[in-house]
Design an enzyme around this catalytic site. Structure first.
Site, PDB file in Angstrom:
ATOM      1  N   HIS A 172       0.822  -1.198   0.000  1.00 20.98           N
ATOM      2  CA  HIS A 172       0.000   0.000   0.000  1.00 20.98           C
ATOM      3  C   HIS A 172       0.863   1.257   0.000  1.00 20.98           C
ATOM      4  CE1 HIS A 172      -3.078  -2.700   2.267  1.00 20.98           C
ATOM      5  NE2 HIS A 172      -3.166  -2.871   0.961  1.00 20.98           N
TER       6      HIS A 172
ATOM      7  N   LYS B  11       4.596   6.115   7.741  1.00 25.99           N
ATOM      8  CA  LYS B  11       4.101   5.178   8.751  1.00 25.99           C
ATOM      9  C   LYS B  11       5.230   4.777   9.702  1.00 25.99           C
ATOM     10  CE  LYS B  11       0.719   3.140   5.567  1.00 25.99           C
ATOM     11  NZ  LYS B  11       0.339   1.918   4.818  1.00 25.99           N
TER      12      LYS B  11
ATOM     13  N   TYR C  13       0.269   1.024  13.868  1.00 29.28           N
ATOM     14  CA  TYR C  13       1.115   1.983  13.172  1.00 29.28           C
ATOM     15  C   TYR C  13       0.540   3.384  13.220  1.00 29.28           C
ATOM     16  CZ  TYR C  13      -1.683  -0.210   9.358  1.00 29.28           C
ATOM     17  OH  TYR C  13      -2.682  -0.786   8.597  1.00 29.28           O
TER      18      TYR C  13
ATOM     19  N   ASP D 215      -6.201  -6.320  -2.771  1.00 35.51           N
ATOM     20  CA  ASP D 215      -4.762  -6.511  -2.955  1.00 35.51           C
ATOM     21  C   ASP D 215      -4.470  -7.516  -4.061  1.00 35.51           C
ATOM     22  OD1 ASP D 215      -4.244  -4.681  -0.978  1.00 35.51           O
ATOM     23  OD2 ASP D 215      -3.860  -6.167   0.588  1.00 35.51           O
TER      24      ASP D 215
END
Length: 207
Positions: free
Chosen positions: A60, A70, A130, A167
């Protein structure tokens, strides 16, 4: 924190304190982060996921600017965390860095704006948290297929990857580049330069 082989990505190995009651560690330190990167971590969203063994999430990334940096760690179980350089024009374009994150060593990975991110759960019920510099915005979120053979990500051979439908339908890196979906190295570096400039403040102007 130490830099990984991909510019703009770091891994942090905190000191873990253990006694008869359990364990304690600092998984994020703002001053240490700022000293290394030259700017503070902008926090707009914090995510938490729980994954079954073999679950594969990613790759991603978000359009730059503003992108989405992140800071990732695993608080229960273990995952193979992967940073992918998808920035066209980067000297390490198309390469990846894999780091094991688990609830024993408590390492964390920071990936700056424009880098791709994925992870696979190595243990049942693995929990990943995260910190994100920007909130989720569907219109600027993109993905690369995590099993793209050209990327050759070293996913464990003994696990069957479990992907989401989204995905699984993501383009390969070459397809995404052909469609103009990838960030450029130049714009990512320029974005981080603006972050550092903002952290230092604007110069005073006398009249």
């Amino acid at each position: 924190m130490r830099p990984l082989g991909i510019e703009g990505a770091w891994v942090d190995g905190p000191r873990v304190f253990t006694d008869r009651r359990g364990r304690f560690h600092e998984w994020f330190k703002a001053d240490r982060f700022r000293e290394l990167t030259g700017h503070p971590l902008r926090l707009e969203q914090a995510n938490c996921s729980r994954s079954g063994r073999g679950t594969l999430r990613g790759i991603h990334y978000a359009a730059v600017p503003p992108g989405q940096a992140k800071y990732v760690t695993c608080v229960s179980g273990a995952v193979l965390d992967v940073v992918v350089d998808i920035r066209t024009g980067s000297p390490t374009f198309g390469t990846c860095e894999a780091v094991r994150l688990d609830d024993r060593e408590h390492r964390a990975v920071y990936l700056s704006e424009g880098l791709g991110h994925a992870f696979m759960a190595l243990e049942e019920g693995s929990i990943v948290v995260y910190l994100c510099s920007e909130g989720y915005a569907p219109q600027r979120e993109f993905g690369i297929h995590p099993l793209d053979p050209e990327l050759a990500i070293p996913w464990p051979d003994d696990l069957t990857p479990e992907l989401s439908d989204k995905d699984a339908a993501a383009p390969t890196l070459a397809e995404a580049e052909l469609r103009g979906l990838l960030p450029t190295y130049e714009e990512c570096v320029a974005h981080r330069r603006r972050l550092r400039s903002g952290a230092q403040g604007e110069p005073c102007v006398s009249s």
